[in-house]
Design an enzyme around this catalytic site. Structure first.
Site, PDB file in Angstrom:
ATOM      1  N   GLU A   1      53.871  24.399  52.120  1.00 25.30           N
ATOM      2  CA  GLU A   1      53.439  24.733  53.487  1.00 25.30           C
ATOM      3  C   GLU A   1      54.589  25.336  54.286  1.00 25.30           C
ATOM      4  O   GLU A   1      55.424  24.606  54.821  1.00 25.30           O
ATOM      5  CB  GLU A   1      52.903  23.483  54.193  1.00 25.30           C
ATOM      6  CG  GLU A   1      52.413  23.758  55.618  1.00 25.30           C
ATOM      7  CD  GLU A   1      51.863  22.522  56.320  1.00 25.30           C
ATOM      8  OE1 GLU A   1      51.892  21.430  55.734  1.00 25.30           O
ATOM      9  OE2 GLU A   1      51.412  22.665  57.470  1.00 25.30           O
TER      10      GLU A   1
ATOM     11  N   LYS B   1      49.768  26.569  51.675  1.00 31.36           N
ATOM     12  CA  LYS B   1      49.178  26.182  52.968  1.00 31.36           C
ATOM     13  C   LYS B   1      49.896  26.932  54.084  1.00 31.36           C
ATOM     14  O   LYS B   1      50.892  26.442  54.630  1.00 31.36           O
ATOM     15  CB  LYS B   1      49.299  24.669  53.160  1.00 31.36           C
ATOM     16  CG  LYS B   1      48.784  24.171  54.508  1.00 31.36           C
ATOM     17  CD  LYS B   1      48.626  22.661  54.557  1.00 31.36           C
ATOM     18  CE  LYS B   1      48.266  22.201  55.962  1.00 31.36           C
ATOM     19  NZ  LYS B   1      47.858  20.804  56.041  1.00 31.36           N
TER      20      LYS B   1
HETATM   21  C1  5MM Z   1      48.595  16.090  60.093  1.00 32.11           C
HETATM   22  O1  5MM Z   1      49.897  16.494  60.532  1.00 32.11           O
HETATM   23  C2  5MM Z   1      50.823  16.778  59.475  1.00 32.11           C
HETATM   24  C3  5MM Z   1      52.080  15.979  59.575  1.00 32.11           C
HETATM   25  O2  5MM Z   1      52.697  16.144  60.804  1.00 32.11           O
HETATM   26  P1  5MM Z   1      54.045  15.317  61.182  1.00 32.11           P
HETATM   27  O3  5MM Z   1      54.793  15.017  59.909  1.00 32.11           O
HETATM   28  O4  5MM Z   1      54.750  16.268  62.081  1.00 32.11           O
HETATM   29  O5  5MM Z   1      53.630  14.070  61.869  1.00 32.11           O
HETATM   30  C4  5MM Z   1      51.091  18.293  59.440  1.00 32.11           C
HETATM   31  O6  5MM Z   1      52.015  18.638  58.454  1.00 32.11           O
HETATM   32  C5  5MM Z   1      49.812  18.977  59.148  1.00 32.11           C
HETATM   33  O7  5MM Z   1      49.415  18.670  57.827  1.00 32.11           O
HETATM   34  C6  5MM Z   1      49.908  20.482  59.274  1.00 32.11           C
HETATM   35  O8  5MM Z   1      50.716  20.863  60.356  1.00 32.11           O
HETATM   36  C7  5MM Z   1      48.538  21.050  59.502  1.00 32.11           C
HETATM   37  O9  5MM Z   1      47.955  20.385  60.597  1.00 32.11           O
HETATM   38  P2  5MM Z   1      47.218  21.251  61.722  1.00 32.11           P
HETATM   39  O10 5MM Z   1      46.901  20.251  62.792  1.00 32.11           O
HETATM   40  O11 5MM Z   1      48.184  22.313  62.135  1.00 32.11           O
HETATM   41  O12 5MM Z   1      45.989  21.808  61.033  1.00 32.11           O
END
Ligand code: 5MM
Length: 331
Positions: free
Chosen positions: A181, A223
């Site tokens: 990602e 991703k």
């Molecule tokens: C769900 O949030 C994931 C982990 O975030 P933190 O480690 O910052 O707490 C994050 O990696 C998430 O999987 C991705 O950003 C995709 O989430 P969104 O909300 O952007 O679809």
């Protein structure tokens, strides 16, 4: 810890295809303890290991979730927790027809010498952690690099791409499909061209590093972000987002990659579903495209739940509706 390394590439490819094909996508429920606690408190819910567990159980046990969701990304805390019926989360996910995944990066730190750029950490001891997650049922893992359009540099893109590639190679050694990602943040008022430049830089460096690390591209899931103007800028049409995103991906992502599962990045659910739908309509796409949304799937469900057992069913209905909307955009 001793472990038997598995390098069965057909196993990895099969899982990667299962994660991203058939109009199903991935539910990102891997917020760190800090992020999840802040989101719970933002809804007036006291944050604790129990409330975080209850919330993740609500998500996973929504009836029929597997019709639209192929995999769920968990964080370490949830991965080791039990549902109310005593099953651990990875076991319950598998029994519900959903592949369990685990976020294995340990977050971002400033990248020295690079102004405000970030580097994602978590490589130390990762092999042992992956062996343990594999034994406990993890089918896939996730590592997220974070780039800001205003601070991304070729060195920062390369350093993060290098870490992602080392993580991906280690995952494959342990029979785990790596989700890679490289997220270019949508926050800010930058224009579409700025996001396009940053996304090209991040993806270009990533695939150079994956190649040099000997990662089997048929056994990964990418991703990325959709290429959009910043959330505070004037939006553009979904067809423009899809065409721009496709052009960036076509220039950087080899056709050997089986599937691309997009993050939602703070965009509204309807908007990311429209982006995905338009991208899915583009002919001669070499990869499957689907979703790996977090906030776009769960934010409204968390709000509906508000920490009350009486609201569980209503919150699950909200989640299922969002997952169905995303899945229909990928079909
Ligand atoms: C769900 O949030 C994931 C982990 O975030 P933190 O480690 O910052 O707490 C994050 O990696 C998430 O999987 C991705 O950003 C995709 O989430 P969104 O909300 O952007 O679809």
């Amino acid at each position: 810890m001793t472990t038997t390394l598995r390098t069965d590439q057909s196993h990895l490819s099969r899982i990667a295809v299962q994660m991203t094909s058939g109009g199903r996508g991935i539910l990102a429920a891997d917020e760190s303890i800090k992020t999840m606690s802040a989101r719970l408190e933002g809804e007036g819910i006291a944050a604790s290991a129990t409330s975080r567990r209850d919330y993740r159980e609500l998500l996973l046990t929504a009836a029929g979730l597997s019709e639209s969701v192929s995999g769920i990304i968990l964080c370490d805390e949830t991965f080791g927790q039990q549902l109310a019926d005593g099953r651990d989360f990875p076991t319950a996910a598998s029994q519900l027809g959903i592949l369990p995944g685990i976020k294995v990066d340990t977050g971002t730190k400033p990248l020295p010498g690079q102004a405000c750029a970030l580097i994602t950490e978590g490589l130390d001891g990762l092999g042992d952690r992956l062996a343990s997650y594999a034994e406990r049922g993890a089918a896939f893992a996730k590592w997220r690099a974070v780039f800001d359009v205003n601070t991304v540099t070729p060195y920062g893109a390369r350093a993060n791409g290098h870490a992602l590639a080392r993580y991906a190679a280690l995952c494959q050694d342990h029979g785990i499909v790596p989700i890679v990602e490289p997220e270019v943040l949508c926050n800010g008022d930058h224009d579409l061209a700025a996001s396009e430049r940053a996304s090209r830089m991040a993806l270009g460096s990533l695939f150079d590093e994956l190649d040099q690390a000997g990662v089997d591209l048929t056994g990964i899931v990418l991703k990325p972000n959709f290429v959009t103007p910043g959330l505070d800028a004037t939006p553009v049409a979904a067809t423009t987002v899809a065409a721009t995103t496709f052009n960036v991906l076509r220039a950087t992502v080899p056709a050997a990659v089986p599937g691309i599962a997009f993050l939602s990045g703070g965009h509204r659910t309807a908007d990311v579903c429209a982006f995905l739908h338009e991208l899915h309509e583009i002919p001669d796409r070499p990869w499957d495209v689907t979703f790996s949304f977090g906030r776009a799937l769960v934010s409204a469900a968390l709000h509906t739940w508000a920490g009350s057992p009486a609201n569980v069913r209503a919150a699950q209905d909200v989640l299922l509706a969002n997952c169905a909307e995303a899945a229909s955009a990928a079909r």
